[in-house]
Design a protein around this motif. Structure first.
Motif, short mmCIF file in Angstrom:
data_model
loop_
_atom_site.label_atom_id
_atom_site.label_comp_id
_atom_site.label_asym_id
_atom_site.label_seq_id
_atom_site.Cartn_x
_atom_site.Cartn_y
_atom_site.Cartn_z
N GLY A 229 0.78 -1.22 0.00
CA GLY A 229 0.00 0.00 0.00
C GLY A 229 0.81 1.27 0.00
O GLY A 229 0.26 2.35 -0.03
N ASN B 100 -13.32 -2.04 -15.36
CA ASN B 100 -12.35 -2.90 -14.69
C ASN B 100 -11.04 -2.85 -15.47
O ASN B 100 -10.96 -3.30 -16.61
CB ASN B 100 -12.91 -4.33 -14.65
N PRO C 246 -15.25 -7.62 -11.15
CA PRO C 246 -14.17 -8.61 -11.13
C PRO C 246 -14.61 -9.92 -11.76
O PRO C 246 -15.78 -10.29 -11.70
CB PRO C 246 -13.89 -8.80 -9.64
N GLU D 82 -5.33 -10.47 8.61
CA GLU D 82 -4.26 -10.88 7.70
C GLU D 82 -3.34 -11.90 8.37
O GLU D 82 -2.97 -12.91 7.76
CB GLU D 82 -3.44 -9.66 7.26
N VAL E 95 -8.44 -11.20 -1.56
CA VAL E 95 -9.39 -10.09 -1.38
C VAL E 95 -8.78 -9.01 -0.49
O VAL E 95 -8.91 -7.82 -0.76
CB VAL E 95 -10.72 -10.61 -0.80
N LEU E 96 -8.07 -9.45 0.59
CA LEU E 96 -7.44 -8.47 1.48
C LEU E 96 -6.36 -7.68 0.76
O LEU E 96 -6.13 -6.51 1.06
CB LEU E 96 -6.84 -9.18 2.70
N MET E 97 -5.68 -8.33 -0.22
CA MET E 97 -4.64 -7.62 -0.97
C MET E 97 -5.21 -6.90 -2.19
O MET E 97 -4.46 -6.53 -3.09
CB MET E 97 -3.55 -8.60 -1.38
N LYS E 98 -6.54 -6.75 -2.23
CA LYS E 98 -7.23 -5.96 -3.26
C LYS E 98 -7.00 -6.49 -4.67
O LYS E 98 -6.74 -5.75 -5.61
CB LYS E 98 -6.83 -4.49 -3.18
N ALA E 99 -7.10 -7.82 -4.83
CA ALA E 99 -7.03 -8.43 -6.16
C ALA E 99 -8.27 -9.29 -6.38
O ALA E 99 -8.19 -10.52 -6.36
CB ALA E 99 -5.76 -9.26 -6.31
N PRO E 100 -9.46 -8.68 -6.53
CA PRO E 100 -10.69 -9.47 -6.61
C PRO E 100 -10.75 -10.38 -7.84
O PRO E 100 -11.34 -11.46 -7.76
CB PRO E 100 -11.79 -8.41 -6.66
N ASP E 101 -10.11 -9.98 -8.96
CA ASP E 101 -10.13 -10.83 -10.16
C ASP E 101 -9.46 -12.18 -9.88
O ASP E 101 -10.01 -13.23 -10.21
CB ASP E 101 -9.40 -10.12 -11.30
#
Lengths: 248, 84
Positions: free
Chosen positions: A31, A69, A145, B8, B47-53
């Motif tokens: 981040g 997306n 997504p 996490e 999901v926590l690492m912001k990669a929903p795909d």
């Protein structure tokens, strides 16, 4: 003793990885990376117009690629040729399974498992939900997504559920094969049309529309629906090959 | 530390424990189940690492298709073994 040595070796390797990643300039904390230094920034700001301004969801139109997306923009537009290669890899693996396991006269594999009443009824109720979710994910690949690959796999999972629920169930494999070849050929055909009209293979030739709407982003929804159909029918074929054996 | 950091850490520890159990369990069907739960944990991690795909793909393939194919394979292998 062997396990102890393995533990020591694993801890040593873990220590090496952690110590090399810690305080490394190339790996900032999660981040805290500066996106301006990365390649992704160039994709986010990319536009054919001179000054695109702020991209507003649901209002901005005429963008170069246009899906909401950004992963889809790269997978199905800028790097669509890679996706064609991935689809080909999946096709070759399905072909290999069919060559090894496919026989002319097939019947269901007799396994030591018989579905009970709850499984039969429950999977018939769940089949439609999973199938519709797969189709939704394939169609909305440029907005939410997911996309063609997860959507197609979800369609195949719903077919697997039908195989699980019924001892004698067999999908209409011939229809799947026709669907798969039509979807794959149409994908290549869209690429060739782009080559003729736009000047390069798989270029986005259609109007990209307003960002965030279902009918936007040019050829991306079409390509993703085709990929979803192809992946779904291919994996369903693989499942059918796995669950059948030679016999009358 | 916020709540998300604790989540996490829990997910990471569970990933390691489940991977260890999947490798070391004697029963094959239990190993498949541990592998499936490890996939589910990695979905939460993505999901926590912001990669929903990636999370959607992992949920469908890792926890759905691969697990059921492994289970089917185990069932059919056991049947052939009984016959011989």
């Amino acid at each position: 003793m062997k396990n102890f040595l393995a533990l020591i070796l694993t801890l040593f390797l873990g220590f090496l990885i952690m110590s090399s990643l810690n305080n490394n300039i190339a790996f900032p904390k999660f981040g805290e990376a500066n996106i301006g230094d990365r390649v992704s920034d160039a994709y986010i700001d990319r536009d054919v117009t001179e000054n695109p301004g702020d991209v507003i969801f649901g209002e901005t139109d005429g963008l170069e690629s246009g899906p909401a997306n950004i992963v889809t923009a790269i997978v199905a537009d800028y790097r669509s040729f890679d996706t064609l290669g991935e689809v080909t890899v999946l096709f070759v693996s399905a072909l290999g399974v069919a060559l090894l396991l496919g026989t002319k006269k097939q019947k269901r594999l007799e396994i030591d498992f018989h579905p009970n009443f709850m499984l039969r009824v429950g999977s018939k109720a769940l089949f439609g939900v999973i199938l519709m979710t797969g189709i939704y994910i394939s169609i909305h690949g440029h907005l939410t997504p997911g996309g063609g690959f997860p959507g197609g796999s979800m369609i195949a999972t719903s077919m697997l559920l039908l195989y699980l629920a019924d001892d004698n169930f067999r999908a209409k494999v011939k229809g799947f094969k026709i669907l798969e070849s039509i979807a794959g050929s149409l994908y290549v055909l869209i690429g060739i049309i782009g080559l003729i009209i736009g000047g390069s293979f798989l270029v986005n030739i259609l109007d990209t529309g307003v960002i965030g709407e279902l009918f936007s982003a040019g050829i991306i929804p079409i390509v993703y629906v085709l990929i979803g159909l192809k992946v779904g029918s291919e994996i369903s074929n693989v499942i059918d090959n796995f669950l059948t054996e030679e016999g009358a | 530390m916020e709540l998300i950091n604790y989540v996490e850490i829990v997910v990471g520890v569970l990933l390691i424990v489940l991977a260890f159990l999947a490798i070391n369990s004697k029963s094959l069907i239990k190993a498949v189940m541990f592998l499936s739960s490890m996939s589910m944990m990695s979905v939460i991690g993505f999901v926590l690492m912001k990669a929903p795909d990636v999370a959607v793909t992992e949920a469908v393939i890792g926890s759905g298709l691969v697990t059921s194919l492994f289970v089917f394979t185990l069932l059919s292998v056991r049947k052939v073994g009984n016959k011989a």
